[in-house]
Write an enzyme that holds these catalytic residues in place. Structure first.
Site, PDB file in Angstrom:
ATOM      1  N   ARG A  95      -8.258   2.740 -11.449  1.00  0.00           N
ATOM      2  CA  ARG A  95      -9.253   1.909 -10.778  1.00  0.00           C
ATOM      3  C   ARG A  95      -8.525   1.074  -9.740  1.00  0.00           C
ATOM      4  O   ARG A  95      -7.429   0.564 -10.001  1.00  0.00           O
ATOM      5  CB  ARG A  95      -9.952   0.973 -11.776  1.00  0.00           C
ATOM      6  CG  ARG A  95     -11.030   1.637 -12.628  1.00  0.00           C
ATOM      7  CD  ARG A  95     -12.254   2.050 -11.813  1.00  0.00           C
ATOM      8  NE  ARG A  95     -13.311   2.637 -12.636  1.00  0.00           N
ATOM      9  CZ  ARG A  95     -13.400   3.927 -12.934  1.00  0.00           C
ATOM     10  NH1 ARG A  95     -12.488   4.775 -12.492  1.00  0.00           N
ATOM     11  NH2 ARG A  95     -14.405   4.382 -13.655  1.00  0.00           N
TER      12      ARG A  95
ATOM     13  N   GLU B 290     -13.851  -0.554  -3.382  1.00  0.00           N
ATOM     14  CA  GLU B 290     -14.441   0.732  -3.103  1.00  0.00           C
ATOM     15  C   GLU B 290     -15.911   0.623  -2.708  1.00  0.00           C
ATOM     16  O   GLU B 290     -16.620  -0.144  -3.372  1.00  0.00           O
ATOM     17  CB  GLU B 290     -14.354   1.537  -4.406  1.00  0.00           C
ATOM     18  CG  GLU B 290     -13.969   2.940  -4.227  1.00  0.00           C
ATOM     19  CD  GLU B 290     -13.597   3.543  -5.561  1.00  0.00           C
ATOM     20  OE1 GLU B 290     -12.478   3.299  -6.028  1.00  0.00           O
ATOM     21  OE2 GLU B 290     -14.453   4.232  -6.118  1.00  0.00           O
TER      22      GLU B 290
ATOM     23  N   HIS C  15     -12.061   8.865  -4.314  1.00  0.00           N
ATOM     24  CA  HIS C  15     -12.383   8.794  -5.758  1.00  0.00           C
ATOM     25  C   HIS C  15     -12.939  10.128  -6.279  1.00  0.00           C
ATOM     26  O   HIS C  15     -14.096  10.217  -6.684  1.00  0.00           O
ATOM     27  CB  HIS C  15     -13.362   7.642  -6.049  1.00  0.00           C
ATOM     28  CG  HIS C  15     -13.314   7.187  -7.483  1.00  0.00           C
ATOM     29  ND1 HIS C  15     -13.617   5.924  -7.890  1.00  0.00           N
ATOM     30  CD2 HIS C  15     -12.985   7.861  -8.618  1.00  0.00           C
ATOM     31  CE1 HIS C  15     -13.485   5.824  -9.196  1.00  0.00           C
ATOM     32  NE2 HIS C  15     -13.105   6.990  -9.672  1.00  0.00           N
TER      33      HIS C  15
HETATM   34  C1  GLV Z   1     -14.031   8.111 -12.892  1.00  0.00           C
HETATM   35  O1  GLV Z   1     -13.355   7.360 -12.248  1.00  0.00           O
HETATM   36  C2  GLV Z   1     -14.429   7.855 -14.243  1.00  0.00           C
HETATM   37  O2  GLV Z   1     -14.169   6.773 -14.786  1.00  0.00           O
HETATM   38  O3  GLV Z   1     -15.052   8.757 -14.809  1.00  0.00           O
END
Ligand code: GLV
Ligand code: GLV
Length: 328
Positions: free
Chosen positions: A241, A270, A288
């Site tokens: 993250r 983000e 992402h």
């Molecule tokens: C993606 O980042 C997730 O947490 O599934």
């Protein structure tokens, strides 16, 4: 709930097709069909009469949202990370939180390794170079990178994804280090991974892969001090993250040569990216996409839908984040 007792489910974004098909029949659906995040005002309004919400990692499901929905029983997150949900408040309200663990482990580890390889061997920079028409001759000094094989890989957060990254590292004959809240004897025995305190891992690793969840403890885990401990040519890869890394400190470290490079799948605010990062050649950025394979996204949909269905039918799902709700 409708008058005949059918549950109502808010779906904040259209899922892949087979996911949408699976949703049919488990509830009456209210789907945000536009190809952009559901605005907060819509979320607050549309959640109010719902029994469940199926949301994305960009939807903040906090106390305000839950308080708007007195009948809410389940929140299904189409992601494994649940930092976008106030799980503590959900538990206190008796609301189940569902996520998608396991099914995206290998896809995310593949991407982390892709970023390691791409940074080490300057793949995106090389691609830009060729497209710009700059490739005029093979050169003994052209675009020299770093060896991945034989280098030291440091994985921060040895959960399922971290372990899968270590396994890939073993395939590349790397020396393996890990840091984690608790030691993992199985990783040490099976993969020969060595436990290190975070500072020591940062000092020793050529490639650092972040694979921890975002919590209060891991917010800005990697900041100016930590970056200064890393080797001058080390590469930092973040598929966890964004806020685990202080993005401004990372920019400073990359632009001043404190570290060698970075591969980022996630960003602190983000989808906004700290603008000066865009100007650096030694950072590779992707939007992402850790779990973004056709089969993984389909498996995630299956898992989140089955979890929501279980709760609505009064059964205990496997993929529940806050099982203590059952004990209330
Ligand atoms: C993606 O980042 C997730 O947490 O599934
Ligand atoms: C490089 O392409 C080589 O043949 O050494």
């Amino acid at each position: 709930m409708t008058e005949d007792g059918t549950p109502l489910l808010l779906v904040t974004r259209t899922l892949p097709e087979d996911g949408m098909e699976r949703l049919q029949g488990i509830a009456d659906l209210d789907v945000w069909e536009e190809d952009r995040p559901m605005p907060r005002s819509e979320l607050l309004e549309r959640v109010s009469d719902k029994d469940g919400v199926l949301c994305l990692l960009g939807d903040r499901i906090d106390r305000e949202v839950m308080d708007r929905a007195p009948g809410l029983k389940v929140i299904g997150n189409y992601a494994v990370g649940v930092d976008n949900i106030d799980v503590g408040y959900a538990t206190s309200r008796g609301i189940f939180v569902i996520n998608t663990p396991g099914v995206l482990t290998n896809a995310t580890a593949d991407l982390a390794f892709g970023l390691i390889l791409a940074s080490a061997r300057r793949l995106t920079e090389g691609d830009r170079y060729v497209r710009d028409g700059k490739f005029v001759s093979w050169g003994p000094r052209l675009m020299l990178g770093k060896d991945v094989h034989g280098a030291t890989l440091g994985v921060v957060g040895a959960g399922k994804i971290g372990e899968a990254v270590l396994r890939r590292g073993r395939g590349f004959e790397m020396r393996l280090l890990y840091n984690s809240l608790s030691r993992k004897p199985s990783l040490e025995q099976e993969l020969g991974a060595l436990y290190r305190e975070l500072d020591d891992l940062l000092r020793e690793a050529d490639f650092v892969s972040l694979n921890c969840p975002l919590t209060e403890m891991t917010h800005h885990l990697i900041g100016k001090r930590e970056l200064s401990l890393m080797k001058k040519d080390a590469v930092l890869v973040n598929t966890a993250r964004g806020p685990v890394v202080d993005e401004k400190a990372l920019y400073d470290a990359l632009s001043r040569g404190v570290i060698g490079g970075a591969g980022l799948d996630v960003f602190e605010e983000e989808p906004r990216v700290h603008p000066p990062l865009m100007e650096l050649d030694n950072v590779i950025m992707v939007p992402h996409i850790g779990s973004a394979t056709i089969s993984t996204r389909s498996n995630m949909a299956f898992m989140v839908v089955e979890g929501i269905r279980s709760v609505l039918e009064g059964r205990m799902p496997d993929n529940i984040v806050n099982p203590e709700v059952f004990l209330r």
